[in-house]
Design a protein around this motif. Structure first.
Motif, PDB file in Angstrom:
ATOM      1  N   ALA A   1      -9.872 -19.951 -17.750  1.00 58.18           N
ATOM      2  CA  ALA A   1      -8.813 -20.556 -16.654  1.00 58.18           C
ATOM      3  C   ALA A   1      -9.419 -21.210 -15.314  1.00 58.18           C
ATOM      4  O   ALA A   1      -8.843 -22.342 -14.488  1.00 58.18           O
ATOM      5  N   ASP A   2     -10.022 -19.618 -14.687  1.00 58.90           N
ATOM      6  CA  ASP A   2      -9.657 -19.966 -13.406  1.00 58.90           C
ATOM      7  C   ASP A   2     -11.021 -20.580 -12.507  1.00 58.90           C
ATOM      8  O   ASP A   2     -11.091 -21.257 -11.505  1.00 58.90           O
ATOM      9  N   THR A   3     -11.877 -21.071 -13.015  1.00 65.65           N
ATOM     10  CA  THR A   3     -12.587 -21.762 -13.478  1.00 65.65           C
ATOM     11  C   THR A   3     -12.945 -23.268 -13.318  1.00 65.65           C
ATOM     12  O   THR A   3     -13.095 -24.046 -12.289  1.00 65.65           O
ATOM     13  N   ASP A   4     -12.135 -23.367 -13.999  1.00 64.62           N
ATOM     14  CA  ASP A   4     -10.917 -25.036 -14.110  1.00 64.62           C
ATOM     15  C   ASP A   4     -10.736 -25.038 -12.815  1.00 64.62           C
ATOM     16  O   ASP A   4     -11.061 -26.180 -12.118  1.00 64.62           O
ATOM     17  N   ARG A   5      -9.970 -24.627 -11.925  1.00 64.05           N
ATOM     18  CA  ARG A   5      -9.592 -24.836 -10.717  1.00 64.05           C
ATOM     19  C   ARG A   5     -10.220 -24.702 -10.493  1.00 64.05           C
ATOM     20  O   ARG A   5     -10.081 -25.277  -9.414  1.00 64.05           O
ATOM     21  N   ALA A   6     -11.054 -23.442 -10.144  1.00 62.68           N
ATOM     22  CA  ALA A   6     -12.130 -23.483  -8.965  1.00 62.68           C
ATOM     23  C   ALA A   6     -13.145 -25.333  -9.450  1.00 62.68           C
ATOM     24  O   ALA A   6     -13.068 -25.712  -7.376  1.00 62.68           O
ATOM     25  N   ALA A   7     -13.121 -25.459  -9.752  1.00 54.28           N
ATOM     26  CA  ALA A   7     -14.122 -26.674 -10.074  1.00 54.28           C
ATOM     27  C   ALA A   7     -12.776 -28.247  -9.264  1.00 54.28           C
ATOM     28  O   ALA A   7     -13.765 -28.718  -9.090  1.00 54.28           O
ATOM     29  N   ALA A   8     -12.155 -28.220 -10.189  1.00 59.99           N
ATOM     30  CA  ALA A   8     -10.626 -28.760  -9.732  1.00 59.99           C
ATOM     31  C   ALA A   8     -10.911 -29.338  -8.163  1.00 59.99           C
ATOM     32  O   ALA A   8     -11.168 -30.600  -7.835  1.00 59.99           O
TER      33      ALA A   8
ATOM     34  N   LEU B   1      -5.343 -10.700   4.903  1.00 60.96           N
ATOM     35  CA  LEU B   1      -5.174 -11.731   3.873  1.00 60.96           C
ATOM     36  C   LEU B   1      -3.685 -11.505   2.874  1.00 60.96           C
ATOM     37  O   LEU B   1      -3.066 -12.620   2.386  1.00 60.96           O
ATOM     38  N   LEU B   2      -3.902 -10.561   2.645  1.00 59.81           N
ATOM     39  CA  LEU B   2      -2.913 -10.029   1.104  1.00 59.81           C
ATOM     40  C   LEU B   2      -1.546  -9.694   1.962  1.00 59.81           C
ATOM     41  O   LEU B   2      -0.678  -9.967   0.788  1.00 59.81           O
ATOM     42  N   ALA B   3      -1.432  -9.885   2.864  1.00 60.28           N
ATOM     43  CA  ALA B   3       0.339  -9.751   3.780  1.00 60.28           C
ATOM     44  C   ALA B   3       0.156 -10.800   3.985  1.00 60.28           C
ATOM     45  O   ALA B   3       1.570 -11.228   4.173  1.00 60.28           O
ATOM     46  N   GLY B   4      -0.338 -12.024   3.879  1.00 61.54           N
ATOM     47  CA  GLY B   4       0.247 -13.892   3.444  1.00 61.54           C
ATOM     48  C   GLY B   4       0.887 -13.734   2.180  1.00 61.54           C
ATOM     49  O   GLY B   4       0.926 -14.939   2.166  1.00 61.54           O
ATOM     50  N   ILE B   5      -0.544 -13.087   1.451  1.00 60.32           N
ATOM     51  CA  ILE B   5      -0.300 -13.808  -0.374  1.00 60.32           C
ATOM     52  C   ILE B   5       1.181 -13.287  -0.813  1.00 60.32           C
ATOM     53  O   ILE B   5       1.232 -13.757  -1.676  1.00 60.32           O
ATOM     54  N   GLY B   6       1.138 -11.721  -0.250  1.00 63.16           N
ATOM     55  CA  GLY B   6       2.717 -11.401  -1.165  1.00 63.16           C
ATOM     56  C   GLY B   6       2.339 -11.144  -2.225  1.00 63.16           C
ATOM     57  O   GLY B   6       1.379 -11.001  -2.823  1.00 63.16           O
ATOM     58  N   ASP B   7       3.657 -11.266  -3.242  1.00 61.14           N
ATOM     59  CA  ASP B   7       3.470 -11.150  -4.360  1.00 61.14           C
ATOM     60  C   ASP B   7       2.928 -12.186  -5.577  1.00 61.14           C
ATOM     61  O   ASP B   7       3.361 -12.605  -6.532  1.00 61.14           O
ATOM     62  N   ARG B   8       2.442 -14.045  -4.865  1.00 63.97           N
ATOM     63  CA  ARG B   8       2.198 -14.646  -5.140  1.00 63.97           C
ATOM     64  C   ARG B   8       0.806 -14.982  -6.009  1.00 63.97           C
ATOM     65  O   ARG B   8       0.133 -13.847  -5.924  1.00 63.97           O
TER      66      ARG B   8
ATOM     67  N   ALA C   1      -3.357 -17.162   4.403  1.00 63.25           N
ATOM     68  CA  ALA C   1      -2.770 -17.282   3.184  1.00 63.25           C
ATOM     69  C   ALA C   1      -1.481 -17.606   2.906  1.00 63.25           C
ATOM     70  O   ALA C   1      -1.511 -18.513   1.968  1.00 63.25           O
ATOM     71  N   ALA C   2      -0.625 -17.070   3.961  1.00 61.09           N
ATOM     72  CA  ALA C   2       0.340 -18.004   4.151  1.00 61.09           C
ATOM     73  C   ALA C   2       1.083 -19.212   3.399  1.00 61.09           C
ATOM     74  O   ALA C   2       1.853 -19.982   2.825  1.00 61.09           O
ATOM     75  N   HIS C   3      -0.113 -20.251   4.597  1.00 60.86           N
ATOM     76  CA  HIS C   3      -0.549 -21.492   4.431  1.00 60.86           C
ATOM     77  C   HIS C   3      -1.108 -22.152   2.923  1.00 60.86           C
ATOM     78  O   HIS C   3      -0.941 -23.086   3.103  1.00 60.86           O
ATOM     79  N   THR C   4      -1.067 -21.868   1.831  1.00 61.12           N
ATOM     80  CA  THR C   4      -1.688 -21.452   1.155  1.00 61.12           C
ATOM     81  C   THR C   4      -2.097 -21.454  -0.671  1.00 61.12           C
ATOM     82  O   THR C   4      -1.123 -20.569  -0.437  1.00 61.12           O
TER      83      THR C   4
ATOM     84  N   ARG D   1      -9.820  -4.165  -7.806  1.00 63.24           N
ATOM     85  CA  ARG D   1      -8.932  -3.703  -6.624  1.00 63.24           C
ATOM     86  C   ARG D   1      -7.860  -4.648  -5.913  1.00 63.24           C
ATOM     87  O   ARG D   1      -7.063  -4.060  -4.841  1.00 63.24           O
ATOM     88  N   LEU D   2      -8.046  -5.389  -6.593  1.00 68.12           N
ATOM     89  CA  LEU D   2      -6.516  -6.652  -6.130  1.00 68.12           C
ATOM     90  C   LEU D   2      -5.526  -6.405  -6.516  1.00 68.12           C
ATOM     91  O   LEU D   2      -5.477  -6.570  -8.083  1.00 68.12           O
ATOM     92  N   PRO D   3      -4.481  -7.352  -6.861  1.00 66.24           N
ATOM     93  CA  PRO D   3      -2.897  -6.895  -6.909  1.00 66.24           C
ATOM     94  C   PRO D   3      -3.520  -7.884  -7.824  1.00 66.24           C
ATOM     95  O   PRO D   3      -4.448  -9.190  -8.436  1.00 66.24           O
ATOM     96  N   ASP D   4      -2.594  -7.604  -8.802  1.00 66.32           N
ATOM     97  CA  ASP D   4      -3.030  -8.708 -10.370  1.00 66.32           C
ATOM     98  C   ASP D   4      -2.986 -10.385 -10.108  1.00 66.32           C
ATOM     99  O   ASP D   4      -3.179 -10.156 -10.469  1.00 66.32           O
ATOM    100  N   GLY D   5      -2.144 -10.126  -9.116  1.00 66.45           N
ATOM    101  CA  GLY D   5      -1.857 -11.523  -9.574  1.00 66.45           C
ATOM    102  C   GLY D   5      -2.968 -12.902  -8.380  1.00 66.45           C
ATOM    103  O   GLY D   5      -2.691 -14.043  -9.098  1.00 66.45           O
ATOM    104  N   ILE D   6      -3.231 -12.245  -8.084  1.00 66.91           N
ATOM    105  CA  ILE D   6      -4.868 -12.258  -7.326  1.00 66.91           C
ATOM    106  C   ILE D   6      -6.288 -12.824  -8.254  1.00 66.91           C
ATOM    107  O   ILE D   6      -6.464 -11.990  -8.507  1.00 66.91           O
TER     108      ILE D   6
END
Length: 304
Positions: free
Chosen positions: A151-158, A90-97, A64-67, A118-123
């Motif tokens: 919007a999310d699926t557009d990013r995923a598709a790319a 994984l969540l520890a590497g994401i933080g509040d991003r 997560a920290a590198h992606t 259940r996941l933080p809002d930013g995920i």
């Protein structure tokens, strides 16, 4: 000034792949070749990917920290949730991003939606199960079933385009519904192909000649093209593992119950694949349906 020269343009998303099995590994190779960089993580180190230029993450946290986005190609949600929390999760590497979590596992649509809640809002979560088998993953011609916001699926598709054809099918969970429908067709087809192959062999009809003839008619399919030689020769060495079909068909049954659908074929398929596992054949390729049919019979094939 082109976008590449514009210092204000956002940097390309850094992508990671978690799970490097029969599907995850070839998908990772295609993504790495297309993007030039990729971070990967799995239970066992994959030297071929590292030698090709992928960055190896020892822990989910490092991944997560590198992606900025991670494609999860684990068997199901429990394997993901096991490594979400904790100091190495994984969540520890994401933080509040802000982060994009792409769930390529074949899973319950309800389970995917509950996880997202259940996941933080930013995920942001997109479900993106795939179909096409290991050969399709290697060739980059997978069908990629997307569920999530536009919007999310557009990013995923790319991000996933190098692996095949991504298509948005609806809100979060829609991709898993589509995959359950796909697996219902695959399970019924491979069981029919296995039974037909054994039936032909026991009747003195050469299975290879049979499928050469019938493959050009209504009995033909991509699945027959993919598994023809395995069915004819009896090679069911592991590739597309049969026991995974048990959970896939369970998800299909859950969807049927939720939508008040009363299928006639699905219960029979579930019973057949349950029996395949009970007979100790679940670790074989789905072409094991021919062996399964043979073992259920009282007499061996009679040959001249």
């Amino acid at each position: 000034m082109t976008p590449l020269d514009d210092e204000t343009a956002p940097a390309p998303a850094r992508l990671g792949v978690w799970g490097l099995g029969a599907m995850g590994a070839p998908m990772a190779h295609r993504l790495l070749a297309a993007r030039g960089s990729l971070t990967v993580h799995a239970r066992r180190r994959r030297p071929a990917l590292v030698e090709a230029g992928a960055h190896w993450a020892e822990r989910a946290r490092d991944l997560a920290a590198h992606t900025d986005a991670v494609l999860v190609m684990l068997p199901d949600l429990p394997q993901l949730e096991e490594h979400l929390d904790g100091p190495d999760g994984l969540l520890a590497g994401i933080g509040d991003r802000e982060f994009l979590l792409l769930i390529g596992s074949t899973s319950s649509p309800v389970g995917v939606r509950e996880l997202a809640e259940r996941l933080p809002d930013g995920i942001r979560v997109v479900d993106c199960p795939v179909s096409g088998g290991e050969d399709g993953a290697k060739a980059g011609r997978l069908s990629i079933m997307l569920g999530g916001s536009p919007a999310d699926t557009d990013r995923a598709a790319a991000l996933l385009a190098p692996c095949g054809t991504p298509v948005r099918l609806g809100p979060l969970g829609a991709g898993q519904v589509a995959k359950a429908c796909n697996q219902l067709v695959v399970a019924s087809t491979i069981l029919a192909l296995g039974e037909a192959t054994e039936l032909a062999a026991r009747s003195g009809v050469d299975p290879a000649t049979l499928w050469d003839l019938l493959g050009g008619g209504y009995a033909g399919s991509r699945l027959l093209e993919s598994r023809r030689e395995r069915l004819v020769t009896g090679d069911d060495s592991p590739s597309g593992i049969a026991e995974y079909m048990v959970k896939d068909l369970r998800f299909a049954a859950d969807i049927a119950a939720f939508t008040d659908t009363r299928p006639a074929l699905l219960p029979a398929l579930r019973a057949a694949f349950d029996e395949i596992v009970e007979r100790g054949l679940g670790g074989r390729d789905i072409a094991v349906t021919r062996r399964f049919t043979a073992e259920r019979s009282d007499t061996p094939v009679q040959t001249d």
